[in-house]
Design a protein around this motif. Structure first.
Motif, short mmCIF file in Angstrom:
data_model
loop_
_atom_site.label_atom_id
_atom_site.label_comp_id
_atom_site.label_asym_id
_atom_site.label_seq_id
_atom_site.Cartn_x
_atom_site.Cartn_y
_atom_site.Cartn_z
N PHE A 1 0.85 -1.14 -0.10
CA PHE A 1 0.28 0.12 0.04
C PHE A 1 0.80 0.84 -0.04
CE2 PHE A 1 -4.58 -1.50 0.80
CZ PHE A 1 -4.65 -2.51 0.90
N SER A 2 2.37 0.34 -0.58
CA SER A 2 3.44 2.24 -0.05
C SER A 2 2.92 2.60 -1.54
CB SER A 2 4.78 1.39 -0.06
OG SER A 2 6.03 2.41 -0.81
N PRO A 3 3.70 4.33 -1.80
CA PRO A 3 3.30 5.37 -2.65
C PRO A 3 4.82 5.08 -3.81
CG PRO A 3 2.97 6.24 -1.17
CD PRO A 3 3.34 4.83 -0.53
N ARG A 4 6.03 4.18 -3.16
CA ARG A 4 7.56 4.39 -2.98
C ARG A 4 7.91 2.64 -4.28
NH1 ARG A 4 9.58 7.56 0.39
NH2 ARG A 4 8.28 8.65 1.86
N VAL A 5 6.98 1.97 -3.85
CA VAL A 5 7.21 0.65 -4.16
C VAL A 5 6.43 0.21 -5.36
CG1 VAL A 5 7.01 -2.62 -3.63
CG2 VAL A 5 7.06 -0.63 -1.59
N ASP A 6 7.60 0.05 -6.56
CA ASP A 6 7.22 -0.27 -7.75
C ASP A 6 7.13 -2.05 -8.01
OD1 ASP A 6 7.71 -0.93 -10.67
OD2 ASP A 6 9.41 -0.29 -10.43
N ALA A 7 5.42 -1.27 -8.38
CA ALA A 7 4.62 -3.23 -8.35
C ALA A 7 5.22 -3.58 -8.83
CB ALA A 7 3.61 -2.47 -8.75
N ALA A 8 5.76 -3.01 -10.72
CA ALA A 8 6.80 -3.83 -11.11
C ALA A 8 7.18 -5.38 -10.64
CB ALA A 8 7.47 -3.16 -12.43
N LYS A 9 8.05 -4.32 -10.26
CA LYS A 9 9.25 -5.19 -9.00
C LYS A 9 9.03 -6.04 -8.57
CE LYS A 9 13.61 -2.31 -9.15
NZ LYS A 9 14.22 -1.13 -8.37
N VAL A 10 7.98 -5.43 -7.56
CA VAL A 10 8.01 -6.39 -6.57
C VAL A 10 6.58 -7.84 -7.54
CG1 VAL A 10 5.66 -6.71 -4.76
CG2 VAL A 10 7.17 -5.00 -4.64
N GLU A 11 6.04 -7.68 -8.25
CA GLU A 11 5.68 -9.14 -8.99
C GLU A 11 5.86 -9.68 -9.60
OE1 GLU A 11 0.87 -6.93 -8.73
OE2 GLU A 11 1.89 -6.57 -10.95
N ARG A 12 7.24 -9.01 -10.44
CA ARG A 12 8.16 -9.87 -10.27
C ARG A 12 8.77 -10.99 -10.01
NH1 ARG A 12 10.99 -5.82 -13.73
NH2 ARG A 12 8.75 -5.39 -14.96
N ALA A 13 9.49 -10.30 -8.93
CA ALA A 13 10.74 -10.86 -7.71
C ALA A 13 9.27 -12.22 -7.36
CB ALA A 13 10.82 -9.76 -7.33
N SER A 14 8.28 -11.84 -7.19
CA SER A 14 6.83 -12.72 -7.07
C SER A 14 7.12 -13.94 -7.97
CB SER A 14 5.56 -11.93 -6.14
OG SER A 14 5.07 -12.02 -7.94
N ALA A 15 7.49 -13.83 -8.86
CA ALA A 15 7.23 -14.95 -9.33
C ALA A 15 8.20 -16.06 -8.85
CB ALA A 15 7.45 -14.35 -10.68
#
Ligand code: NAI
Length: 778
Positions: free
Chosen positions: A723-737
């Motif tokens: 829920f953070s405005p700082r976090v890059d969603a693409a990075k998080v979702e890619r790392a979650s793979a």
């Protein structure tokens, strides 16, 4: 001559289903198919052949979809969507009902076509696949009818891209298309390259049903076409297939803000206890692993049998295997048909040939061609690739266990978590073991039961999202109304470093129920609005993340605590926070330079009371499946959740994420608001005095941009919420793979402040649905 004598001496006589109608349908269509785009079949483009694996004969020429074809299909779906949505649930229900009726009317044609294209026995296509397809459309006609009344505030996602495999070609289409249409979405579906025919026949039915043009679009082709569907401007991707491709799709959709559901592979355990009805368990196993020749994502492909009955069970199993009839899929008496394609047969053979175990091939007759004998392999070590990898063929691996605990431990020793079967005549054993199995579906004294009303889907690397029932619908809807604007990062207050300030305190991280110094030993100054130093917040690094995750893993007892007990703890936190409300309010005001501290603390106390209220009420439902038994859709905690808190409202942001997660039995590693971290570190003293077991809540402070990918990539974290405005969603979702963890990325303020900041969306994100099928009734 007696009946017994007849049974024993009679020669087997084939009973083939007639293929004439299906062949005539193919010929009528010209035996060369283009895509269904915007309500009409396009002219065929460059084509490839689809063959009958049982005979090798070419059935038809199929168009290889290009990216341009996909773009045209998505554009048609986009144009059609608003009108389809406006038709309302009741309007759409008529079309879904018409499709259900047409599937029933043409069930013989569809069953034969399916069998010819895929090699599955006609008995299965006729008695299982196609009736379930009709059932799915009926059930979802009802969902559409009830949508406005029962799902107020939910609306369609838009255009859905759907990619499906070859093992249940029409059934997987139904699982994807029916809920999507019911909820007001339009679709672009790509069937598997080996089995496109029933999807094309369904396209024909859509025309017959008078479905508005563009609502269903079907684009055929191979993996490149699939990748084009995933890359297109769709609002959701729904995929069923291999875990490797699922991972690629997770990466390809990362950061695009679109919905995603993945139904992937499995290596499902089939557990036979010594008090099981062994004959029934053998029959169940035939269903579990030789249904569709083992080419089933949830096949019971790993037999675990209790040592005392292992020999007897294996003897009976081998005798049964020898009696299985392998051959012409169109023959109504065939048990095991053809493998879908020679490529797949070679793959299965290579895996079995490389195995170091004892291999038993059924003594039944196996015709030449694309067939593979029912096979049992024993004596493998638990780490053997055949014990861990999907074989996706008629091959069962077997091992033994001694105690129920060992059975559970062996069953869960897999990266997958799709399904499991438990066999025991003792209700205590069966119902003790079922909850301990890490799987999205558990069958008690049964296997491979499916229904439109019962959610289906996996945990771990078997993917996420459910298909079927009310739970499956949430994957095809979103909250109605406009979303709030993207929240902007809030800059922390600056201070004059040079000016000596009295240091209030140096906060610590909170890991495993203890205050912990950050691994790197660094802290950052936190200033108030006027530039005065308030204190120091530790800077966590990846080692701290690992420690916190380990502590959270270790606190697994929390998931087993009763919901009543968890509620008591949440009430207690709320009470202790309320007792110190003034102090916290003043702290927040000083940190943020605002005046909202009092209201924020009151909202936090309220959140704890709300989720204490929910803790023992978000418990699932019983699904009405039209077969003997109950399908109980339970809500289980996800496990360890990494939570990245918003910048603003530093205490409410933390509480909004932590409270629902722990109320439902999860453990949390939270990374506090970056500009105002001391609200979270102060809060640890409330946790310490509120009977929260160590490790249930862990709080880190530091740069979210660095910590988020570490949490997202950690294999022991089951879900990441940002829920953070700082976090890059693409990075998080890619790392979650890596371990295909669930992600929930929200960056608008509206998602967590006020009334939208609590309730069902949070409870759903905090849980997985586990469907347990239990015998019930006559
Ligand atoms: P797959 O996962 O490659 O194919 C499934 C579908 O995805 C097909 O329509 C295919 O064209 C499409 N596809 C392939 N690559 C894609 C990509 N990069 N982007 C988008 N779409 C893509 O499965 P495949 O190769 O047919 O079978 C390989 C193995 O996968 C099987 O041996 C089995 O172990 C597993 N599998 C599991 C299934 C399940 O239901 N869980 C179903 C089918 C296969």
């Amino acid at each position: 001559m007696t009946v017994k004598h007849l049974f024993e001496s009679m020669d087997y006589g084939p009973a083939p289903e007639a293929a004439g109608d299906a062949l005539a349908w193919i010929t009528d269509q010209g035996a060369r198919f283009g895509h269904l785009i915007d309500g009409a079949f396009a002219a065929p483009g460059q084509t490839f052949e689809t063959r009958n694996p049982a005979t090798g004969e070419v059935l038809a020429e199929i168009t290889q979809g290009t990216p341009e074809d996909v773009t045209a299909a998505v554009a048609a779906a986009r144009r059609a969507q608003p009108k389809w949505d406006k038709l309302g649930g009741k309007g759409r229900a008529r079309f879904l009902y018409a499709l259900a009726r047409l599937v029933q009317k043409h069930s013989r044609l569809l069953a034969v076509l399916e069998t010819m294209d895929s090699g599955k026995p006609i008995r299965e296509a006729r008695d299982i696949d196609i009736p379930l397809v009709a059932r799915h459309f009926y059930h979802h006609a009802g969902m559409a009818q009830l949508m406005e009344a029962e799902l107020p505030g939910r609306t369609a996602l838009g255009v859905c891209g759907q990619v499906i495999p070859w093992n249940f070609p029409l059934l997987m289409l139904a699982w994807k298309v029916a809920p999507a249409l019911a909820m007001g979405n339009t679709v672009v579906l790509k069937p598997a390259e080996w089995t496109p025919l029933t999807a094309l026949c369904f396209a024909d039915l859509c025309q017959q049903a008078g479905l508005p043009k563009g609502v269903v679009n079907i684009v055929t082709g191979d993996s490149a076409t699939g990748a084009a569907v995933v890359a297109a401007e769709v609002d959701k991707v729904a995929f069923t297939g291999s875990t490797d491709v699922g991972r690629k799709i997770r990466e390809a959709t990362a950061g695009r803000g679109i919905a995603l559901t993945l139904e992937l592979g499995g290596k499902s355990p089939y557990i036979v206890f010594e008090d099981a009805d062994l004959d029934s368990a053998v029959e169940g196993l035939v269903d579990a692993i030789w249904f569709n020749g083992g080419q089933v994502c949830c096949a019971g492909s790993r037999l675990l049998v209790q040592e005392g009955v292992a020999e007897t069970f294996h003897n009976r199993l081998r005798a049964r295997m020898d009696k299985l009839r392998v051959g012409d899929p169109l023959d109504k008496s065939i048990d095991v048909g053809a493998i879908v394609d020679p490529v797949q047969k070679e793959r299965i053979a290579a895996l079995v040939d490389a195995s170091g175990g004892w291999v038993y091939r059924a003594a039944c007759e196996v015709p030449a061609g694309c067939y593979y004998p029912p096979t049992l392999i024993a004596g493998l070590s638990p780490a053997d690739p055949l014990m861990q990898e999907e074989i996706f063929g008629p091959v069962l691996v077997s091992s033994t266990f001694r105690t129920p605990d060992e059975a559970v431990q062996m069953a869960n020793n897999t990266r997958y978590g799709l399904a499991a079967s438990v066999w025991s005549e003792n209700i205590n054993t069966a119902l003790d073991v079922a909850p301990k199995l890490v799987a999205g579906v558990v069958w008690v004294n049964g296997s491979n039961m499916f229904d439109a009303a019962a959610p289906f889907g996996g945990v771990r690397e078997s993917g996420f999202g459910r298909e079927g029932g009310w739970e499956g619908l949430s994957a095809y809807t979103k909250p109605a109304g406009k979303r709030g604007a993207m929240a902007k990062p809030v800059a922390p207050f600056d201070g004059a470093e040079a000016e000596p300030q009295p240091v209030d305190r140096t906060a610590k991280l909170y890991i495993g129920g203890k205050q912990a110094r950050p691994d790197g030993g660094y802290a950052q100054n936190i200033y108030d609005k006027r530039g005065k130093l308030i204190g120091q917040a530790p800077i966590a690094n990846r080692k701290d993340v690992r420690n916190a995750v380990e502590a959270a893993r270790g606190a697994s007892g929390w998931a087993g605590a009763s919901a009543h007990n968890r509620a008591q703890v949440l009430y207690y936190i709320g009470e202790n926070l309320a007792a110190r409300a003034e102090e916290f309010a003043a702290g927040i005001d000083r940190l943020t330079g605002g005046k909202g501290g009092k209201a924020e603390v009151a909202a936090c106390v309220d959140r704890f009371f709300t989720y204490a209220g929910w803790a023992d009420k978000f418990d699932g439902r019983v699904a009405q499946a039209p077969i003997r038994g109950l399908a109980v859709a339970l809500r289980e905690p996800c496990g360890v959740i990494g939570a990245l808190c918003p910048d603003e409202m530093p205490l409410l942001g933390l509480v909004s994420l932590v409270a629902p997660a722990i109320a439902l039995g999860n453990r949390v590693v939270a990374v506090a608001s970056e500009p105002f971290p001391l609200a979270a570190t102060d809060f640890t003293s409330v946790l310490e005095t509120s009977d929260v077991p160590g490790g249930v809540v862990n709080i880190l402070t530091g740069p979210q941009v660095d910590l988020a990918p570490v949490l997202a990539a950690h294999l022991d974290v089951d879900a990441v919420w940002s829920f953070s405005p700082r976090v890059d969603a693409a990075k998080v979702e890619r790392a979650s793979a890596g371990n295909l963890k669930r992600t929930w990325i929200q960056t608008t303020a509206r998602d967590w402040q006020g009334a939208a900041g609590e309730g069902r969306a949070f409870l759903e994100a905090a849980t997985e649905v586990k469907t347990v099928w239990v015998p019930y009734g006559a």
